[in-house]
Design a protein around this motif. Structure first.
Motif, PDB file in Angstrom:
ATOM      1  N   UNK A   1       4.483  12.236   4.974  1.00 39.03           N
ATOM      2  CA  UNK A   1       3.789  11.186   4.236  1.00 39.03           C
ATOM      3  C   UNK A   1       2.502  10.860   4.983  1.00 39.03           C
ATOM      4  N   UNK A   2       1.495  10.357   4.294  1.00 34.94           N
ATOM      5  CA  UNK A   2       0.300   9.903   5.009  1.00 34.94           C
ATOM      6  C   UNK A   2       0.636   8.666   5.844  1.00 34.94           C
ATOM      7  N   UNK A   3      -0.198   8.385   6.820  1.00 32.75           N
ATOM      8  CA  UNK A   3      -0.008   7.187   7.651  1.00 32.75           C
ATOM      9  C   UNK A   3      -0.075   5.947   6.768  1.00 32.75           C
ATOM     10  N   UNK A   4       0.633   4.917   7.178  1.00 31.71           N
ATOM     11  CA  UNK A   4       0.580   3.653   6.469  1.00 31.71           C
ATOM     12  C   UNK A   4      -0.805   3.021   6.597  1.00 31.71           C
ATOM     13  N   UNK A   5      -1.021   1.974   5.820  1.00 33.44           N
ATOM     14  CA  UNK A   5      -2.297   1.269   5.806  1.00 33.44           C
ATOM     15  C   UNK A   5      -2.145  -0.020   6.608  1.00 33.44           C
ATOM     16  N   UNK A   6      -2.895  -0.173   7.701  1.00 32.03           N
ATOM     17  CA  UNK A   6      -2.793  -1.408   8.484  1.00 32.03           C
ATOM     18  C   UNK A   6      -3.249  -2.621   7.677  1.00 32.03           C
ATOM     19  N   UNK A   7      -2.569  -3.722   7.907  1.00 34.97           N
ATOM     20  CA  UNK A   7      -2.959  -4.978   7.283  1.00 34.97           C
ATOM     21  C   UNK A   7      -3.958  -5.723   8.146  1.00 34.97           C
ATOM     22  N   UNK A   8      -4.406  -6.858   7.649  1.00 28.10           N
ATOM     23  CA  UNK A   8      -5.354  -7.713   8.362  1.00 28.10           C
ATOM     24  C   UNK A   8      -4.666  -9.022   8.735  1.00 28.10           C
ATOM     25  N   UNK A   9      -4.948  -9.531   9.909  1.00 32.11           N
ATOM     26  CA  UNK A   9      -4.316 -10.779  10.343  1.00 32.11           C
ATOM     27  C   UNK A   9      -4.771 -11.974   9.513  1.00 32.11           C
ATOM     28  N   UNK A  10      -5.848 -11.814   8.772  1.00 34.35           N
ATOM     29  CA  UNK A  10      -6.355 -12.897   7.928  1.00 34.35           C
ATOM     30  C   UNK A  10      -5.727 -12.901   6.532  1.00 34.35           C
ATOM     31  N   UNK A  11      -4.929 -11.875   6.223  1.00 32.61           N
ATOM     32  CA  UNK A  11      -4.287 -11.797   4.904  1.00 32.61           C
ATOM     33  C   UNK A  11      -2.792 -11.589   5.128  1.00 32.61           C
TER      34      UNK A  11
ATOM     35  N   UNK B   1       0.814  -1.217   0.000  1.00 31.71           N
ATOM     36  CA  UNK B   1       0.000   0.000   0.000  1.00 31.71           C
ATOM     37  C   UNK B   1       0.848   1.268   0.000  1.00 31.71           C
ATOM     38  N   UNK B   2       2.055   1.223   0.556  1.00 33.82           N
ATOM     39  CA  UNK B   2       2.908   2.412   0.548  1.00 33.82           C
ATOM     40  C   UNK B   2       3.155   2.904  -0.876  1.00 33.82           C
ATOM     41  N   UNK B   3       3.258   1.990  -1.804  1.00 31.90           N
ATOM     42  CA  UNK B   3       3.587   2.365  -3.171  1.00 31.90           C
ATOM     43  C   UNK B   3       2.416   3.067  -3.859  1.00 31.90           C
ATOM     44  N   UNK B   4       1.214   2.892  -3.333  1.00 30.67           N
ATOM     45  CA  UNK B   4       0.049   3.637  -3.833  1.00 30.67           C
ATOM     46  C   UNK B   4      -0.062   5.005  -3.165  1.00 30.67           C
ATOM     47  N   UNK B   5       0.525   5.150  -1.969  1.00 35.32           N
ATOM     48  CA  UNK B   5       0.440   6.402  -1.208  1.00 35.32           C
ATOM     49  C   UNK B   5       1.553   7.389  -1.547  1.00 35.32           C
TER      50      UNK B   5
END
Length: 170
Positions: free
Chosen positions: A52-62, A39-43
């Protein structure tokens, strides 16, 4: 003898891949504190010197495994992108602070203090450190690359990221 030559040839063709140091893992148990590295590469649209904007948290299921660590993703598509070329998305210096490496040590990288330079993800530890890093990115990168050769095989930092509250991905 032939298998030994093949092994040596593989080592030359993939420098650092087999002997990579340990990924920084914070108390969440995830690399990059469970943030989605793809997701960083999209931000990445903010010029150097601006936050920079905050990073995007991931999901424990992915999740996916790479370099002995579990990476979390916000979407299945990002996970698939990562799995196609993990080295292209994993943070430099095994998730340690880029400026810290420039100074000769391993300290944690904060997933909300990041920068993409030449299609590579770099993390830093605090906002103050970001200022030092950005004063001379080319010089700091040169120092980091030189220092990394010696410190990469050492153990990952076991420190927590200052002024950062991380929650394990949900």
């Amino acid at each position: 003898m032939h298998s030994f030559r093949s092994f040596v040839a593989a080592m030359i063709m993939v420098p650092g891949a087999v002997f990579a140091g340990e990924q920084y893992i914070d108390p969440t148990g995830f690399a990059v504190s469970g943030y989605d590295v793809v997701a960083y590469f999209d931000l990445d649209q903010v010029p150097v010197g601006q936050s920079q904007p905050a990073g995007v948290p991931g999901l424990s299921s992915i999740t996916a495994e790479y370099n002995g660590a579990t990476f979390a993703f916000s979407t299945e598509e990002n996970r698939a992108t990562f799995l196609a070329d993990p080295a292209a998305y994993a943070p430099q210096y095994d998730g340690h602070c880029a400026y810290g490496v420039a100074q000769g040590g391993k300290v944690p990288g904060n997933p909300n203090l990041w920068r993409i330079i030449d299609d590579k993800l770099y993390l830093n530890i605090t906002k103050t450190v970001v200022t030092f890093w950005e004063e001379d990115i080319p010089g700091n990168l040169a120092s980091s690359e030189t220092n990394w050769v010696e410190i990469e095989p050492t153990e990952a930092s076991d420190r927590v990221i200052p002024q950062f509250t991380s929650e394990a991905p949900t």
